[in-house]
Motif scaffolding. Structure first.
Motif, PDB file in Angstrom:
ATOM      1  N   LYS A 168      31.738  55.986  23.104  1.00  0.00           N
ATOM      2  CA  LYS A 168      32.360  57.603  22.710  1.00  0.00           C
ATOM      3  C   LYS A 168      32.323  58.132  24.082  1.00  0.00           C
ATOM      4  N   ALA A 169      33.268  58.638  24.256  1.00  0.00           N
ATOM      5  CA  ALA A 169      33.819  59.177  25.572  1.00  0.00           C
ATOM      6  C   ALA A 169      32.796  60.706  25.825  1.00  0.00           C
ATOM      7  N   LYS A 170      32.488  60.839  26.999  1.00  0.00           N
ATOM      8  CA  LYS A 170      31.504  61.972  27.245  1.00  0.00           C
ATOM      9  C   LYS A 170      32.206  63.154  27.330  1.00  0.00           C
ATOM     10  N   GLU A 211      35.167  68.744  47.001  1.00  0.00           N
ATOM     11  CA  GLU A 211      34.808  70.007  46.809  1.00  0.00           C
ATOM     12  C   GLU A 211      34.414  70.259  45.291  1.00  0.00           C
ATOM     13  N   PHE A 212      35.022  69.971  44.468  1.00  0.00           N
ATOM     14  CA  PHE A 212      34.785  70.254  43.044  1.00  0.00           C
ATOM     15  C   PHE A 212      33.598  69.582  42.553  1.00  0.00           C
ATOM     16  N   ILE A 213      33.396  68.244  43.084  1.00  0.00           N
ATOM     17  CA  ILE A 213      31.987  67.723  42.434  1.00  0.00           C
ATOM     18  C   ILE A 213      30.852  68.483  43.016  1.00  0.00           C
ATOM     19  N   GLY A 214      31.196  69.262  44.012  1.00  0.00           N
ATOM     20  CA  GLY A 214      29.749  69.824  44.720  1.00  0.00           C
ATOM     21  C   GLY A 214      29.759  71.149  43.875  1.00  0.00           C
ATOM     22  N   TRP A 215      30.785  71.462  43.431  1.00  0.00           N
ATOM     23  CA  TRP A 215      30.781  72.805  42.783  1.00  0.00           C
ATOM     24  C   TRP A 215      30.276  72.631  41.138  1.00  0.00           C
ATOM     25  N   TYR A 216      30.720  71.568  40.758  1.00  0.00           N
ATOM     26  CA  TYR A 216      30.471  71.002  39.445  1.00  0.00           C
ATOM     27  C   TYR A 216      28.950  70.538  39.342  1.00  0.00           C
ATOM     28  N   CYS A 217      28.529  69.948  40.002  1.00  0.00           N
ATOM     29  CA  CYS A 217      27.156  69.470  39.936  1.00  0.00           C
ATOM     30  C   CYS A 217      26.042  70.660  40.501  1.00  0.00           C
ATOM     31  N   SER A 218      26.484  71.616  41.025  1.00  0.00           N
ATOM     32  CA  SER A 218      25.743  72.987  41.269  1.00  0.00           C
ATOM     33  C   SER A 218      25.522  73.870  40.224  1.00  0.00           C
ATOM     34  N   GLU A 219      26.474  73.797  39.180  1.00  0.00           N
ATOM     35  CA  GLU A 219      26.207  74.588  37.816  1.00  0.00           C
ATOM     36  C   GLU A 219      25.717  73.916  36.914  1.00  0.00           C
ATOM     37  N   PRO A 220      24.764  74.600  36.125  1.00  0.00           N
ATOM     38  CA  PRO A 220      23.661  73.886  35.113  1.00  0.00           C
ATOM     39  C   PRO A 220      24.705  73.632  33.804  1.00  0.00           C
ATOM     40  N   ARG A 221      24.204  72.047  33.714  1.00  0.00           N
ATOM     41  CA  ARG A 221      24.913  71.218  32.609  1.00  0.00           C
ATOM     42  C   ARG A 221      26.323  71.759  31.927  1.00  0.00           C
ATOM     43  N   LEU A 222      27.214  71.616  32.909  1.00  0.00           N
ATOM     44  CA  LEU A 222      28.736  71.993  32.480  1.00  0.00           C
ATOM     45  C   LEU A 222      29.312  70.731  31.704  1.00  0.00           C
ATOM     46  N   PHE A 268      32.896  68.837  31.415  1.00  0.00           N
ATOM     47  CA  PHE A 268      33.896  68.914  32.149  1.00  0.00           C
ATOM     48  C   PHE A 268      35.235  69.102  30.874  1.00  0.00           C
ATOM     49  N   ASN A 269      35.660  70.406  31.062  1.00  0.00           N
ATOM     50  CA  ASN A 269      36.818  70.648  29.881  1.00  0.00           C
ATOM     51  C   ASN A 269      37.565  71.808  30.445  1.00  0.00           C
ATOM     52  N   ARG A 270      38.441  72.360  29.907  1.00  0.00           N
ATOM     53  CA  ARG A 270      39.501  73.056  30.424  1.00  0.00           C
ATOM     54  C   ARG A 270      38.804  74.652  30.810  1.00  0.00           C
ATOM     55  N   ARG A 274      43.820  65.077  38.302  1.00  0.00           N
ATOM     56  CA  ARG A 274      44.108  63.684  38.688  1.00  0.00           C
ATOM     57  C   ARG A 274      42.729  63.001  38.378  1.00  0.00           C
ATOM     58  N   LEU A 275      41.544  63.792  38.618  1.00  0.00           N
ATOM     59  CA  LEU A 275      40.223  63.107  38.648  1.00  0.00           C
ATOM     60  C   LEU A 275      40.126  63.147  36.948  1.00  0.00           C
ATOM     61  N   ALA A 276      40.416  64.295  36.057  1.00  0.00           N
ATOM     62  CA  ALA A 276      40.232  64.131  34.758  1.00  0.00           C
ATOM     63  C   ALA A 276      41.177  62.908  34.004  1.00  0.00           C
ATOM     64  N   HIS A 277      42.374  62.888  34.477  1.00  0.00           N
ATOM     65  CA  HIS A 277      43.193  61.903  34.075  1.00  0.00           C
ATOM     66  C   HIS A 277      42.412  60.354  34.168  1.00  0.00           C
ATOM     67  N   GLU A 278      42.125  60.222  35.419  1.00  0.00           N
ATOM     68  CA  GLU A 278      41.503  58.917  35.656  1.00  0.00           C
ATOM     69  C   GLU A 278      40.217  58.598  34.902  1.00  0.00           C
ATOM     70  N   ALA A 279      39.523  59.616  34.401  1.00  0.00           N
ATOM     71  CA  ALA A 279      38.252  59.504  33.722  1.00  0.00           C
ATOM     72  C   ALA A 279      38.468  59.217  32.284  1.00  0.00           C
ATOM     73  N   ALA A 280      39.863  59.799  31.954  1.00  0.00           N
ATOM     74  CA  ALA A 280      40.097  59.461  30.543  1.00  0.00           C
ATOM     75  C   ALA A 280      40.697  58.089  30.441  1.00  0.00           C
ATOM     76  N   ASP A 281      41.369  57.649  31.630  1.00  0.00           N
ATOM     77  CA  ASP A 281      41.966  56.232  31.589  1.00  0.00           C
ATOM     78  C   ASP A 281      40.900  55.156  31.362  1.00  0.00           C
ATOM     79  N   THR A 282      39.906  55.692  32.087  1.00  0.00           N
ATOM     80  CA  THR A 282      38.580  54.543  32.090  1.00  0.00           C
ATOM     81  C   THR A 282      37.746  54.762  30.995  1.00  0.00           C
ATOM     82  N   GLY A 283      37.899  55.848  29.885  1.00  0.00           N
ATOM     83  CA  GLY A 283      37.058  55.809  28.865  1.00  0.00           C
ATOM     84  C   GLY A 283      35.965  56.792  29.111  1.00  0.00           C
ATOM     85  N   LEU A 284      35.739  57.411  30.343  1.00  0.00           N
ATOM     86  CA  LEU A 284      34.497  58.123  30.636  1.00  0.00           C
ATOM     87  C   LEU A 284      34.971  59.647  29.757  1.00  0.00           C
ATOM     88  N   LEU A 285      36.185  60.205  29.768  1.00  0.00           N
ATOM     89  CA  LEU A 285      36.315  61.492  29.175  1.00  0.00           C
ATOM     90  C   LEU A 285      37.526  61.220  27.919  1.00  0.00           C
TER      91      LEU A 285
END
Length: 149
Positions: free
Chosen positions: A12-14, A48-59, A61-63, A92-103
């Motif tokens: 199941k995708a995350k 930069e996005f990963i740094g921001w994303y990981c600093s936010e509590p339990r977000l 990864f969506n629109r 592009r990050l989201a597209h690749e995550a979807a292609d690998t089944g992570l999203l």
């Protein structure tokens, strides 16, 4: 005799990606780019996005999260072109995550629909038409130093 319920072990995708998932998707995204300058620009934007994303509590990864990130970038008073490059890297990050089944593909498609920053204003200056530029180039004297610069 009781029937056994068949179970499938589908992956199941995350919705929430952790740092290893993001790094895997980042590497896939960077490897999909041919130009070294694009890889460098996208790597900076994704980091930069990963740094921001990981600093936010339990977000998740969506629109909505990517729209919040765009708002964050706008609050930093970045130029619209800079914001749009960074959003392209996140897409592009989201597209690749979807292609690998992570999203899930649906989440990646939603992220892909996040609009970029609007470019306000017009280009200033007097621009030559095609005919004017041909005339200008035809009239240059190549024997003078001024014409060569």
């Amino acid at each position: 005799m009781a029937r056994r319920k068949r179970t499938t072990n589908r992956y199941k995708a995350k919705t929430r990606l952790r740092l290893p998932d993001l790094e895997q998707s980042k590497n896939a995204a960077l490897n999909s780019l041919a130009a070294a300058s694009s890889q460098e620009s996208y790597e900076h934007a994704i980091d930069e996005f990963i740094g921001w994303y990981c600093s936010e509590p339990r977000l998740a990864f969506n629109r909505g999260v990517v729209r919040r990130y765009r708002f964050f970038l706008e609050q930093k008073n970045l130029a619209p072109s800079t914001i749009n490059v960074r959003l392209a890297a996140v897409r592009r990050l989201a597209h690749e995550a979807a292609d690998t089944g992570l999203l899930s593909p649906e989440l990646a498609a939603g992220i892909g629909r996040v609009r970029g920053a609007k470019r306000l204003g017009v280009r200033i200056g007097n621009w030559l038409t095609v005919d004017q530029s041909r005339t200008l180039l035809a009239e240059l004297r190549m024997d003078s130093l001024r014409s060569k610069t």
